[in-house]
Structure formats: structure tokens, C-alpha cells
Design an enzyme around this catalytic site. Structure first.
Site, PDB file in Angstrom:
ATOM      1  N   SER A 205     -10.974  -0.036 -10.735  1.00  0.00           N
ATOM      2  CA  SER A 205     -12.052   0.916 -10.503  1.00  0.00           C
ATOM      3  C   SER A 205     -12.625   1.297 -11.856  1.00  0.00           C
ATOM      4  O   SER A 205     -11.897   1.772 -12.731  1.00  0.00           O
ATOM      5  CB  SER A 205     -11.525   2.156  -9.772  1.00  0.00           C
ATOM      6  OG  SER A 205     -12.583   3.010  -9.393  1.00  0.00           O
TER       7      SER A 205
ATOM      8  N   ARG B 119       0.886   0.553  -2.708  1.00  0.00           N
ATOM      9  CA  ARG B 119       0.726   1.975  -3.033  1.00  0.00           C
ATOM     10  C   ARG B 119       2.089   2.572  -3.330  1.00  0.00           C
ATOM     11  O   ARG B 119       2.841   2.920  -2.425  1.00  0.00           O
ATOM     12  CB  ARG B 119       0.044   2.708  -1.863  1.00  0.00           C
ATOM     13  CG  ARG B 119      -0.504   4.089  -2.214  1.00  0.00           C
ATOM     14  CD  ARG B 119      -1.159   4.727  -1.003  1.00  0.00           C
ATOM     15  NE  ARG B 119      -2.308   3.993  -0.549  1.00  0.00           N
ATOM     16  CZ  ARG B 119      -3.535   4.140  -1.031  1.00  0.00           C
ATOM     17  NH1 ARG B 119      -3.766   5.011  -1.991  1.00  0.00           N
ATOM     18  NH2 ARG B 119      -4.540   3.435  -0.556  1.00  0.00           N
TER      19      ARG B 119
ATOM     20  N   ARG C  89      -0.843  -4.856  -8.645  1.00  0.00           N
ATOM     21  CA  ARG C  89      -1.756  -5.471  -7.677  1.00  0.00           C
ATOM     22  C   ARG C  89      -2.189  -6.858  -8.145  1.00  0.00           C
ATOM     23  O   ARG C  89      -2.457  -7.739  -7.321  1.00  0.00           O
ATOM     24  CB  ARG C  89      -2.947  -4.558  -7.426  1.00  0.00           C
ATOM     25  CG  ARG C  89      -2.543  -3.277  -6.710  1.00  0.00           C
ATOM     26  CD  ARG C  89      -3.705  -2.524  -6.123  1.00  0.00           C
ATOM     27  NE  ARG C  89      -3.250  -1.324  -5.426  1.00  0.00           N
ATOM     28  CZ  ARG C  89      -4.020  -0.554  -4.658  1.00  0.00           C
ATOM     29  NH1 ARG C  89      -5.300  -0.871  -4.498  1.00  0.00           N
ATOM     30  NH2 ARG C  89      -3.523   0.513  -4.058  1.00  0.00           N
TER      31      ARG C  89
ATOM     32  N   ARG D 147       2.164   8.648  -9.381  1.00  0.00           N
ATOM     33  CA  ARG D 147       1.353   9.414  -8.436  1.00  0.00           C
ATOM     34  C   ARG D 147       2.179   9.740  -7.196  1.00  0.00           C
ATOM     35  O   ARG D 147       2.900   8.885  -6.678  1.00  0.00           O
ATOM     36  CB  ARG D 147       0.098   8.637  -8.031  1.00  0.00           C
ATOM     37  CG  ARG D 147      -0.843   8.370  -9.201  1.00  0.00           C
ATOM     38  CD  ARG D 147      -2.093   7.636  -8.784  1.00  0.00           C
ATOM     39  NE  ARG D 147      -2.868   7.247  -9.961  1.00  0.00           N
ATOM     40  CZ  ARG D 147      -3.981   6.518  -9.933  1.00  0.00           C
ATOM     41  NH1 ARG D 147      -4.457   6.107  -8.775  1.00  0.00           N
ATOM     42  NH2 ARG D 147      -4.607   6.205 -11.044  1.00  0.00           N
TER      43      ARG D 147
ATOM     44  N   GLU E 226      -8.677  -3.237  -3.381  1.00  0.00           N
ATOM     45  CA  GLU E 226      -9.006  -2.732  -4.721  1.00  0.00           C
ATOM     46  C   GLU E 226      -7.933  -3.099  -5.742  1.00  0.00           C
ATOM     47  O   GLU E 226      -6.737  -2.919  -5.509  1.00  0.00           O
ATOM     48  CB  GLU E 226      -9.166  -1.214  -4.678  1.00  0.00           C
ATOM     49  CG  GLU E 226      -9.494  -0.609  -6.040  1.00  0.00           C
ATOM     50  CD  GLU E 226      -9.249   0.885  -6.109  1.00  0.00           C
ATOM     51  OE1 GLU E 226      -9.053   1.389  -7.220  1.00  0.00           O
ATOM     52  OE2 GLU E 226      -9.227   1.544  -5.040  1.00  0.00           O
TER      53      GLU E 226
END
Length: 425
Positions: free
Chosen positions: A352, A277, A391, A262, A349
Site C-alpha cells: 500500500s 493476517r 505476503r 498489530r 494486497e
């Protein structure tokens, strides 16, 4: 993509539901295009009927020995006019399609109404954040202290937002992915898949990443352009694109471990430290393709499957129901699972889980044959992280750290680490 029927029913309700998602429907443009489409549709149908009628008259004239030249000229004229109207109709339909393709999914009625993450609702918690008589280190300090996490080398090799893991930390990262796959396949009944990391534009459109989120994708150059996948959801969900799935094939439960890519456009200044990130990361992704009446039961089950991973790793977490203004573009309902990070003294987070209902299926032209009616209907598709590997690594490192900077390996991971119980410098 939304069901077109919604635009022909209660338009005021639709506008309000979209406002809850933070989207203002361009009604003037939509009505202008839709009205023009209706006119052109009627004109083409009328012209087709007239051409067919004259064609029949030509057949009759020939059978009666009459000269059909005047009728043939009329058919030619009608044909030219029809061709022109059909070309206009295609252009209008394309404009309508472009407008509709950037409209988000509608939220399920159970989703809390709100503008942003401040309006999300906590559903439950598991585990108690650990207390310590020493100062918690974050994963960067821990990893660099062990000599097993190198951001400087990664920056030299690729640039910012990459990391090189070494030694036991690299093995722990691999162990996490393998543990997740084994749990989801062995305990939860998923079928494992290995999917392409490069996909075409149509595939990204099908799950809703294009055209709206073009800037967040990595794209190759050259005659044949491909996109690096942002998540395994994209290829896994598209396995049923352009298909009518028989009822006997459902439900489908897929799991895949992939690298994800990403650009993180617009996120500069946020979470730039460490692995939170990055441009490249790994996930174990869960995808469900189900009958419509099963999708919300499946959402609860899938969320529970992701929670199982964190419980086995001994990581405190909480489950959040996202509000209408904080959900992803394609989602009708989303649960976020947030893991406790002691260095930040907050939950972040790590998974999801979303039900997109028939939104992605309409974009992909993915349907199932309802045995009660015998007719094709849109499938329901769901996706969730089960979970993000990087994560999870952060969560393990920080929650299982020791005062000397070493890390205790969770019991669930020890078989994947050759029996290792502790990572130390």
C-alpha cells in the site's frame, strides 16, 4: 492533522470532503469550542494589554516619586484574572486539539469517490495468472507438506496468528527481505535505516496511529510504556519530527526492514488461515520526505519501485487506486498493489503506497524552510510497503509451486539461497 485554515474558509466544502471519507464532523461541538476559544483569546489579549499599560504607569509613577500601591494592586488583580483566562484557554485548545486529531486527511481531487473497496478503481495489471493441470495448493498446505511451516508449534509458543518457519522456507523468507533491501538501495537510491521496534506515544501520534487506532497497537506495561511498531513508517517518518529541515537536505528516501506488530482488532474471522493476517510479520518499508510540489511525482515513483519487486519475482499483480471511503486515516491518495494468489483465485494486497501530503507533518511539527520565502512550511511525507515479506513469501510459494508440492525458487532469489533452484521435502 488538517490545515487549520481549511476550517476558516469554505466550511461546507470541508464537510462534504470529510463525508466522502466517511467522517461526519461534529459541527455543533466544533463551533461551540471555536467560538469559546475566540472569546477567551480576545479576553487574554485585552488583559495582557491592560496589564502592560498599568505596568508602564507604575514605572512612570515611581520615576515621579508617586505612591504606586493602587497601580500595583491593579496589576495583581489583572494578573489573577489573566491567569484564570489563560487556564480556560488552554483547556479549550486541548479540547479542540483532541477533536481535530481524530479527523482524517482530505482526499486528493484525483481520488475516486466511493464508500468501500467495491468502489476502488483498477489502474493496471502485470503478468498473467498461471494455468495448471493440477489443483493449486495454498501456502499452508504447501508449507506443512514440506515440513517447514508449523502453526501448531507457534500456537504453543505464542498463541494464534503466529507461525514458525523452518529450513529452506525460513531462508527463503530471509532472502526475500535481503533481495528487497538490495534492490531499493542499489537500484532505486534509497538510504537504509535500522530503527527501533518500540516507540513512545508521541511518535505514534505523529503518523496518525494514535489516538484513533489505540486498540490495534501492542503496548508494554510498567512505568515506561512503549508501543511495538505496526510498521517502520512510524519511526522512519518521525525522524524529522520537531525539526525545520533545510532545503539542501531534501528529498529524503528511506528504506527499512523490520518486524511489525498489530493486534488486528476487529478482524477475527477474516483471513485467519495461514500467514495472510498475523500479529507479527515483516515488511520492507519505503518512506519519502519531500518538498510539497514533489509529492505526487514521488508517489508514482514509489509505487513503481514496489512493482519492480513483484516483476523480478515473476508474480502477477494489479495496481488499485483506493476510493475515498477505503483509504487509510492519514492518506490523501493511496495505491494498493495486489498479488495474484492462485489458491484463492483472486488478487490480495501486498503493498500500500500513500501520499499523506502535510497531514503527518503538522502532527509531527515537521517543516522545511522554503528557500523562495525563507519561511518554514509543512513537509510532505509518503510511505509504502516495498513489500510485505510474508505476503511475498505466500506469492512465491503459490505461484511457483509444482505438482509434487515443491517450490521453484525465482531466479532473482537464487543468489540469496546459495544457488538453490527448488525447495522440496
Amino acid at each position: 492533522m488538517l490545515d487549520p485554515k481549511l476550517f476558516r474558509q469554505d466550511m461546507n466544502k470541508l464537510i462534504e470532503k470529510l463525508r466522502q471519507r466517511g467522517h461526519e464532523l461534529d459541527m455543533d461541538n466544533f463551533l461551540k469550542l471555536e467560538n469559546r476559544r475566540k472569546v477567551l483569546q480576545e479576553q487574554t489579549e485585552t488583559l495582557q494589554a491592560r496589564r502592560n499599560s498599568v505596568s508602564r504607569e507604575i514605572g512612570i509613577a515611581k520615576s515621579q516619586g508617586r505612591d504606586p500601591k493602587e497601580l500595583l494592586d491593579s496589576v495583581a488583580t489583572l494578573g489573577d484574572e489573566l491567569k484564570s483566562r489563560m487556564s480556560d484557554l488552554v483547556d479549550i485548545q486541548s479540547s479542540l486539539h483532541d477533536l481535530l486529531s481524530e479527523i482524517p486527511n482530505l482526499a486528493h481531487d484525483s481520488v475516486p469517490v466511493g464508500r468501500d473497496e467495491q468502489d476502488n478503481v483498477e489502474i493496471r495489471r502485470w503478468g498473467t495468472p498461471g494455468a495448471a493441470d493440477f489443483e493449486w495448493k495454498d501456502h499452508v498446505e504447501l508449507g506443512e507438506g514440506l515440513g517447514m511451516m508449523d502453526y501448531e508449534l507457534a500456537s504453543k509458543l505464542a498463541g494464534s496468528r503466529f507461525v514458525v518457519l523452518k529450513g529452506a522456507l525460513a531462508r527463503l523468507h530471509r532472502a526475500l527481505a535481503q533481495f528487497m533491501l538490495d534492490t531499493h538501495v542499489g537500484e532505486h537510491g534509497y538510504s537504509e535505516a535500522n530503527v527501533p521496534l518500540l516507540v513512545n506515544e508521541t511518535t505514534l501520534y505523529g503518523t496518525g496511529q494514535l489516538p484513533k487506532f489505540e486498540e490495534d497497537q501492542f503496548k508494554t506495561s510498567g512505568d515506561s510504556s512503549y508501543y511495538l511498531i505496526p510498521t517502520a513508517e512510524v519511526p522512519l517518518t518521525n525522524t524529522v519530527a520537531d525539526r525545520i529541515v533545510e532545503d539542501s537536505e531534501l528529498p529524503m528516501h528511506w528504506v527499512a526492514h523490520t518486524a511489525c506488530f498489530r493486534r488486528e482488532a476487529g478482524s477475527y474471522g477474516r483471513d485467519t488461515r495461514g500467514m495472510i493476517r498475523q500479529h507479527q510479520f515483516e515488511k520492507v518499508e519505503l518512506v519519502h520526505i519531500v518538498r510539497p510540489h514533489e509529492s505526487y511525482e514521488t508517489l508514482e515513483a514509489m509505487t513503481g519501485h514496489a512493482e519492480t519487486i513483484l516483476r523480478k519475482l515473476g508474480l502477477p499483480y494489479r495496481v488499485i487506486a483506493l476510493c475515498t471511503g477505503d483509504m487509510g486515516f492519514a492518506a490523501a491518495k493511496t495505491y494498493d498493489i495486489e498479488v495474484w494468489l492462485p489458491s484463492q483465485n483472486l488478487y490480495r494486497e501486498i503493498s500500500s503506497c500513500s501520499n499523506t501530503e502535510g497531514f503527518q507533518a503538522r502532527r509531527m511539527k515537521a517543516r522545511w524552510r522554503n528557500p523562495e520565502t525563507g519561511k518554514p512550511e509543512p513537509l510532505h511525507t509518503l510511505n509504502g510497503s516495498g513489500v510485505a515479506v510474508g505476503r511475498a513469501l505466500i506469492g512465491v510459494m503459490e505461484n511457483h509451486q509444482n505438482p509434487d508440492g515443491s517450490i521453484t525458487v525465482p531466479e532473482a532469489l537464487r543468489p540469496y539461497m546459495g544457488g538453490m533452484t527448488r525447495i522440496a521435502a
